[in-house]
Design a protein around this motif. Structure first.
Motif, PDB file in Angstrom:
ATOM      1  N   GLY A 140      10.577 -15.840  -5.815  1.00 22.40           N
ATOM      2  CA  GLY A 140      11.242 -16.090  -4.324  1.00 22.40           C
ATOM      3  C   GLY A 140      10.840 -14.941  -3.360  1.00 22.40           C
ATOM      4  O   GLY A 140      11.274 -14.698  -2.434  1.00 22.40           O
ATOM      5  N   LEU A 141       9.662 -14.056  -3.450  1.00 23.54           N
ATOM      6  CA  LEU A 141       9.575 -13.293  -2.534  1.00 23.54           C
ATOM      7  C   LEU A 141       8.398 -13.710  -1.784  1.00 23.54           C
ATOM      8  O   LEU A 141       7.271 -14.410  -1.893  1.00 23.54           O
ATOM      9  N   ALA A 142       8.494 -13.294  -0.435  1.00 23.13           N
ATOM     10  CA  ALA A 142       7.398 -14.076   0.690  1.00 23.13           C
ATOM     11  C   ALA A 142       6.271 -12.875   0.767  1.00 23.13           C
ATOM     12  O   ALA A 142       6.570 -11.487   0.571  1.00 23.13           O
ATOM     13  N   VAL A 143       5.208 -13.365   0.946  1.00 25.06           N
ATOM     14  CA  VAL A 143       4.029 -12.546   1.002  1.00 25.06           C
ATOM     15  C   VAL A 143       3.716 -12.652   2.603  1.00 25.06           C
ATOM     16  O   VAL A 143       3.437 -13.812   3.026  1.00 25.06           O
ATOM     17  N   THR A 144       4.090 -11.329   3.327  1.00 16.77           N
ATOM     18  CA  THR A 144       4.109 -11.601   4.685  1.00 16.77           C
ATOM     19  C   THR A 144       2.745 -11.564   5.214  1.00 16.77           C
ATOM     20  O   THR A 144       2.714 -12.182   6.513  1.00 16.77           O
ATOM     21  N   THR A 145       1.746 -10.692   4.748  1.00 18.55           N
ATOM     22  CA  THR A 145       0.477 -10.697   5.262  1.00 18.55           C
ATOM     23  C   THR A 145      -0.409 -10.471   4.104  1.00 18.55           C
ATOM     24  O   THR A 145       0.080  -9.876   2.870  1.00 18.55           O
ATOM     25  N   LEU A 146      -1.749 -10.616   4.059  1.00 16.97           N
ATOM     26  CA  LEU A 146      -2.822 -10.153   3.296  1.00 16.97           C
ATOM     27  C   LEU A 146      -3.622  -9.273   3.999  1.00 16.97           C
ATOM     28  O   LEU A 146      -4.272  -9.520   5.165  1.00 16.97           O
ATOM     29  N   CYS A 147      -3.805  -8.218   3.226  1.00 22.73           N
ATOM     30  CA  CYS A 147      -4.835  -7.217   4.052  1.00 22.73           C
ATOM     31  C   CYS A 147      -5.836  -7.080   3.000  1.00 22.73           C
ATOM     32  O   CYS A 147      -5.746  -6.915   1.664  1.00 22.73           O
ATOM     33  N   ARG A 148      -7.254  -6.933   3.195  1.00 29.04           N
ATOM     34  CA  ARG A 148      -7.529  -7.307   4.560  1.00 29.04           C
ATOM     35  C   ARG A 148      -8.837  -8.051   4.674  1.00 29.04           C
ATOM     36  O   ARG A 148      -9.496  -7.745   3.859  1.00 29.04           O
ATOM     37  N   GLY A 149      -9.000  -8.838   5.748  1.00 29.02           N
ATOM     38  CA  GLY A 149     -10.548  -9.028   6.045  1.00 29.02           C
ATOM     39  C   GLY A 149     -11.040  -8.216   7.020  1.00 29.02           C
ATOM     40  O   GLY A 149     -10.533  -7.095   7.435  1.00 29.02           O
ATOM     41  N   VAL A 173       6.682  -8.776   1.060  1.00 32.02           N
ATOM     42  CA  VAL A 173       5.839  -7.582   0.971  1.00 32.02           C
ATOM     43  C   VAL A 173       4.294  -8.284   1.507  1.00 32.02           C
ATOM     44  O   VAL A 173       4.076  -9.317   1.384  1.00 32.02           O
ATOM     45  N   GLY A 174       3.853  -7.172   2.141  1.00 32.18           N
ATOM     46  CA  GLY A 174       2.375  -7.402   2.501  1.00 32.18           C
ATOM     47  C   GLY A 174       1.483  -6.884   1.298  1.00 32.18           C
ATOM     48  O   GLY A 174       1.676  -5.773   0.759  1.00 32.18           O
ATOM     49  N   LEU A 175       0.587  -7.686   0.814  1.00 35.07           N
ATOM     50  CA  LEU A 175      -0.166  -7.498  -0.199  1.00 35.07           C
ATOM     51  C   LEU A 175      -1.768  -7.254   0.352  1.00 35.07           C
ATOM     52  O   LEU A 175      -2.154  -7.693   1.190  1.00 35.07           O
ATOM     53  N   TRP A 176      -2.328  -6.088  -0.439  1.00 38.90           N
ATOM     54  CA  TRP A 176      -3.820  -6.132  -0.430  1.00 38.90           C
ATOM     55  C   TRP A 176      -4.557  -6.640  -1.388  1.00 38.90           C
ATOM     56  O   TRP A 176      -4.051  -7.005  -2.681  1.00 38.90           O
ATOM     57  N   MET A 200       1.079  -1.190  -0.077  1.00 39.44           N
ATOM     58  CA  MET A 200      -0.209   0.163   0.072  1.00 39.44           C
ATOM     59  C   MET A 200       0.826   1.134  -0.090  1.00 39.44           C
ATOM     60  O   MET A 200       0.361   2.297  -0.622  1.00 39.44           O
ATOM     61  N   THR A 201       1.975   1.395   0.525  1.00 39.58           N
ATOM     62  CA  THR A 201       3.015   2.593   0.478  1.00 39.58           C
ATOM     63  C   THR A 201       3.157   2.959  -0.771  1.00 39.58           C
ATOM     64  O   THR A 201       3.375   4.040  -1.034  1.00 39.58           O
ATOM     65  N   VAL A 202       3.313   2.084  -1.739  1.00 36.04           N
ATOM     66  CA  VAL A 202       3.559   2.203  -3.244  1.00 36.04           C
ATOM     67  C   VAL A 202       2.468   1.676  -3.929  1.00 36.04           C
ATOM     68  O   VAL A 202       2.982   0.967  -5.011  1.00 36.04           O
ATOM     69  N   LYS A 203       1.137   1.909  -3.662  1.00 37.72           N
ATOM     70  CA  LYS A 203       0.159   1.394  -4.574  1.00 37.72           C
ATOM     71  C   LYS A 203       0.178   1.766  -6.132  1.00 37.72           C
ATOM     72  O   LYS A 203      -0.668   1.202  -6.792  1.00 37.72           O
ATOM     73  N   GLN A 204       0.803   3.017  -6.261  1.00 37.56           N
ATOM     74  CA  GLN A 204       0.980   3.500  -7.753  1.00 37.56           C
ATOM     75  C   GLN A 204       1.680   2.301  -8.643  1.00 37.56           C
ATOM     76  O   GLN A 204       1.578   2.332  -9.973  1.00 37.56           O
ATOM     77  N   LEU A 205       2.559   1.426  -8.104  1.00 33.25           N
ATOM     78  CA  LEU A 205       3.201   0.338  -8.682  1.00 33.25           C
ATOM     79  C   LEU A 205       2.537  -0.772  -9.183  1.00 33.25           C
ATOM     80  O   LEU A 205       1.582  -1.123  -8.205  1.00 33.25           O
ATOM     81  N   SER A 206       2.526  -1.121 -10.329  1.00 31.07           N
ATOM     82  CA  SER A 206       1.845  -2.391 -10.528  1.00 31.07           C
ATOM     83  C   SER A 206       2.647  -3.769 -10.028  1.00 31.07           C
ATOM     84  O   SER A 206       3.554  -3.465  -9.372  1.00 31.07           O
ATOM     85  N   LEU A 207       1.666  -4.729  -9.907  1.00 34.17           N
ATOM     86  CA  LEU A 207       2.303  -5.944  -9.168  1.00 34.17           C
ATOM     87  C   LEU A 207       3.712  -6.450  -9.576  1.00 34.17           C
ATOM     88  O   LEU A 207       4.436  -6.573  -8.904  1.00 34.17           O
ATOM     89  N   PRO A 208       3.818  -6.617 -10.886  1.00 33.69           N
ATOM     90  CA  PRO A 208       5.264  -6.795 -11.642  1.00 33.69           C
ATOM     91  C   PRO A 208       6.132  -5.752 -11.068  1.00 33.69           C
ATOM     92  O   PRO A 208       7.282  -6.048 -10.789  1.00 33.69           O
ATOM     93  N   ALA A 242      -3.877 -19.334  -1.267  1.00 34.76           N
ATOM     94  CA  ALA A 242      -3.342 -19.180  -2.452  1.00 34.76           C
ATOM     95  C   ALA A 242      -2.139 -18.517  -2.574  1.00 34.76           C
ATOM     96  O   ALA A 242      -1.117 -18.807  -3.565  1.00 34.76           O
ATOM     97  N   LEU A 243      -1.977 -17.413  -1.849  1.00 36.36           N
ATOM     98  CA  LEU A 243      -0.574 -16.382  -1.985  1.00 36.36           C
ATOM     99  C   LEU A 243       0.507 -16.874  -1.205  1.00 36.36           C
ATOM    100  O   LEU A 243       1.813 -16.245  -1.271  1.00 36.36           O
ATOM    101  N   GLY A 244       0.214 -17.845  -0.346  1.00 34.84           N
ATOM    102  CA  GLY A 244       1.242 -18.492   0.662  1.00 34.84           C
ATOM    103  C   GLY A 244       1.595 -17.677   1.814  1.00 34.84           C
ATOM    104  O   GLY A 244       2.537 -17.988   2.584  1.00 34.84           O
ATOM    105  N   THR A 245       0.703 -16.920   2.194  1.00 34.01           N
ATOM    106  CA  THR A 245       0.860 -16.310   3.433  1.00 34.01           C
ATOM    107  C   THR A 245       0.279 -17.011   4.487  1.00 34.01           C
ATOM    108  O   THR A 245      -0.914 -17.401   4.509  1.00 34.01           O
TER     109      THR A 245
END
Length: 257
Positions: free
Chosen positions: A46-55, A23-26, A1-9, A76-79
C-alpha cells in the motif's frame, strides 16, 4: 536514495513501520530487484511510488531507448512522474547552447510517448557545478523555458532545494511553475560546507545547513503544489550508517523542519 544501503524489502518494511506513505524509487535498485517484483512489493504494501528517478542524459548515445524504457518502468511501478536529469556536455554537444537545444529536442520526442501512458516528465535543474557533466539545465527558469513548449500534463519541473537555493530568481520561477500546474516533484536537502571531494555526495541532513527549508516548503505550497514531499540525500556518511536509523532520523528532522 537517502537510504540506498537498505534493500527494497527493508525499505518498504521500515516505511510501513514509521508511517511513511510513499517513496521515490531509483531505477538501478528497482531493476536489480526486478521491475515487476518491485511493483508488486510496493503495491501489496500500500506504499505509493511518488516518483521514479531518473530519465534524461539526452546528450549521450542511446538516450531514446533508455528513456522510453524508463517511462515504461514508471507505468509498471504505478507512478505518474519520471524525474529527468538532462545530461551535460559531450563531444557531440560541447557547449551549453547545443546541449540545451538537444535536451529540448529530446523531450519533445518523448513527451507524447509519456503523455499517452499517463507519465509526466519532470525536468530537474541541477546546481551549476554540475552543468558540464550532469545537467546543462541549471535554473528553474531554464527548465520552464523547455517545459512550457509542451502541455503541463506532459512536461513540468522538479523543485529541489539543494539545487535551487542559491538563485534569487527561483522563488518567482516557483510561482510561475505553480500557476501553470508544472511543479511535478518537490525535493528537500540541505546545503552544508565544505563540500566533499567530487561534490556529488555532500547533501546535508535537513536542518543542518544554509537553506531555509521551511520557507521553501511554504513557497511551493503557496504556488499551489499539493503533492508529496521527498527527502533526497546523497551522502556517503549516511550511507555508511544503519539504514533504519538514518530513515528514523530523517523523518524526525522532516517533522521538525
Amino acid at each position: 536514495m537517502t537510504v540506498k544501503q537498505l534493500s527494497l524489502p527493508e525499505l518498504v518494511g521500515h516505511c510501513l513501520r514509521l508511517g511513511v506513505p510513499g517513496v521515490g524509487l531509483w531505477r538501478e535498485p528497482v531493476r536489480e530487484y526486478g521491475i515487476e517484483a518491485a511493483a508488486a512489493l510496493v503495491r501489496d504494501a500500500g506504499l505509493a511510488v511518488t516518483t521514479l528517478c531518473r530519465g534524461g542524459f539526452f546528450t549521450s548515445d542511446g538516450w531514446e531507448e533508455e528513456n522510453r524504457a524508463a517511462i515504461d518502468e514508471a507505468v509498471a511501478l504505478g507512478t505518474d512522474t519520471l524525474v529527468l536529469v538532462s545530461g551535460g556536455l559531450t563531444p557531440a554537444f560541447p557547449d551549453l547552447p547545443s546541449a540545451r537545444a538537444r535536451i529540448a529536442e529530446a523531450i519533445g520526442t518523448l513527451a507524447p510517448y509519456a503523455g499517452e501512458r499517463g507519465v509526466r516528465l519532470a525536468i530537474e535543474p541541477l546546481h551549476p557545478m554540475y552543468a558540464s557533466d550532469r545537467c546543462a539545465v541549471s535554473t528553474l527558469d531554464q527548465a520552464l523555458e523547455i517545459a512550457e513548449r509542451f502541455p503541463a500534463e506532459q512536461v513540468g519541473v522538479t523543485v529541489d532545494t539543494y539545487h535551487l537555493w542559491w538563485d534569487d530568481r527561483a522563488p518567482a520561477a516557483v510561482e510561475r511553475a505553480g500557476a501553470a500546474g508544472r511543479i511535478h516533484s518537490f525535493q528537500l536537502a540541505d546545503w552544508t560546507t565544505p563540500l566533499p571531494a567530487g561534490v556529488l555526495n555532500g547533501r546535508g541532513r535537513l536542518g543542518t545547513g544554509a537553506i531555509d527549508l521551511r520557507a521553501w516548503a511554504d513557497l511551493v505550497e503557496e504556488a499551489g503544489y499539493t503533492g508529496p514531499v521527498e527527502v533526497e540525500l546523497f551522502n556517503d556518511e549516511l550511507w555508511a550508517r544503519d539504514g533504519a536509523e538514518v530513515l528514523e532520523e530523517t523523518l524526525e528532522s522532516f517533522q521538525v523542519v
